[in-house]
Write an enzyme that holds these catalytic residues in place. Structure first.
Site, PDB file in Angstrom:
ATOM      1  N   GLY A  63     -23.063   4.470  -4.475  1.00  0.00           N
ATOM      2  CA  GLY A  63     -23.825   5.126  -5.533  1.00  0.00           C
ATOM      3  C   GLY A  63     -23.065   6.211  -6.268  1.00  0.00           C
ATOM      4  O   GLY A  63     -23.573   6.790  -7.231  1.00  0.00           O
ATOM      5  N   TYR A  91       0.833  -1.203   0.000  1.00  0.00           N
ATOM      6  CA  TYR A  91       0.000   0.000   0.000  1.00  0.00           C
ATOM      7  C   TYR A  91       0.865   1.249   0.000  1.00  0.00           C
ATOM      8  O   TYR A  91       1.990   1.215   0.487  1.00  0.00           O
ATOM      9  CB  TYR A  91      -0.893   0.016   1.246  1.00  0.00           C
TER      10      TYR A  91
END
Length: 350
Positions: free
Chosen positions: A247, A53
């Site tokens: 969304g 990471y």
């Protein structure tokens, strides 16, 4: 905050695990500091990271997320006690990490020492294998015949796994790691490691983290059953399907600074027309129950039997607060039934 046993480790972890893969590209040290302090104040005692990471991984930022975490706790040593830090050794495929070598008896010791230095700690609480040496049905490779297990040299793979177990046992004896776990593995991987550990007298893996969300249910019920019955903690990652279940990516939207605006290695295979349709219906369902789409997805994940702690990440404090609040919600039976109807309607969307 609620807590659950981390497998057979004797540790108790918060139902929320703070993910960190944005720290170093999308988030600064200051951002990470704010997230960690807020999470600890909310009762989180579990932080997940990895040597590769931040994401998307590259040679320039390799290891920076561990450095961010190490920097925080070096300035706040009083907060280190009681916090369970989990990291991972990268598997094969990244040429700038040990020349792309397999996880092996030889590479584990080097990787652990490097992570300890970056994290500025004497011991890693949970050390995980980021992905198996063999090709596994993860990262979009779960359709029939994408991975042909019949082609695997089982004896060779088992021998490699034996060396890994021996190296991890040695690291535990040396006090460099307390416990170890798996990631992106399968029921066969879990059980083979359990057998090898018992044969070699090495502590068993205490956890596995796999992708799991309303859009990606392949671990239910068979792998999760193995986890429950063998006392292996199940830690879902990407419970928002790479952020899609919020969304924010509907109809091709790409908010500034969001993950899908970055170079993707493993993400965009999830963004299919069927996934888009399903997400719209989940968003409408969440609105009907007066919660955000992210909260619906996270609260649902948290109430799945066998889930120990759900790994969440955020790039803003507003996102982190919203996501954390999801774990205070109790979904009604009606809501759970409505979710189940959508799962039946959209069982496999990518």
């Amino acid at each position: 905050m609620q807590y659950s046993p981390l497998g057979r480790s004797g540790l108790s972890v918060s139902r929320v695990c703070l993910g960190s893969m944005t720290w170093g590209i999308q988030n600064t040290q200051k951002d990470a500091d704010e997230q960690i302090i807020y999470a600890l104040e909310r009762g989180v005692n579990f932080i997940d990271t990895a040597e590769m990471y931040p994401v998307p991984p590259n040679s320039e930022t390799y290891g920076d997320t561990e450095r961010v975490i190490g920097d925080f706790f070096s300035r706040h040593p009083d907060k280190r006690e009681g916090v369970i830090i989990a990291s991972k050794i990268a598997g094969a495929g990244l040429p700038y990490i040990r020349s792309g070598a397999f996880i092996s008896k030889d590479t584990i010791a080097k990787a652990i020492d490097a992570s300890l230095a970056r994290l500025k700690t004497d011991c890693i609480d949970l050390y995980q294998l980021h992905w198996p040496n063999r090709t596994s049905p993860h990262f979009g490779k779960h359709w029939p015949n994408q991975v042909k297990s019949s082609k695997l040299d089982v004896a060779q793979e088992r021998e490699r796994m034996k060396g890994i177990v021996q190296a991890l046992g040695q690291a535990i004896e040396q006090g460099k790691i307390k416990h170890w776990g798996l990631s992106d593995d399968t029921p066969w991987g879990i059980h083979t490691y359990l057998v090898l550990c018992d044969e070699l007298g090495v502590p068993r893996p205490v956890s596995i983290q796999n992708e799991f969300s309303l859009l990606h249910l392949k671990d239910w019920p068979f792998l999760i059953e193995s986890c429950v019955l063998e006392e292996v903690a199940y830690l879902p990652w990407s419970p928002l399907a790479g952020g899609m279940l919020s969304g924010k990516y509907i109809d091709g939207a790409r908010p500034k600074g969001s993950r899908f605006t970055l170079v993707q290695r493993q993400g965009l295979f999830r963004d299919t027309p069927t996934a888009q349709t399903a997400i719209k219906e989940y968003c409408a369902l969440a609105k009907g129950y007066d919660m955000t789409p992210s909260q619906l997805a996270l609260a649902w994940c948290d109430q799945i039997d066998g889930v120990t702690s759900t790994i969440i990440g955020a790039t803003t404090m507003d996102q982190l607060t919203e996501n954390m609040d999801a774990f205070d919600l109790v979904l009604s039976e009606e809501c759970i039934n409505d979710i189940a109807a959508l799962i039946k309607k959209y069982p496999v969307v990518f």
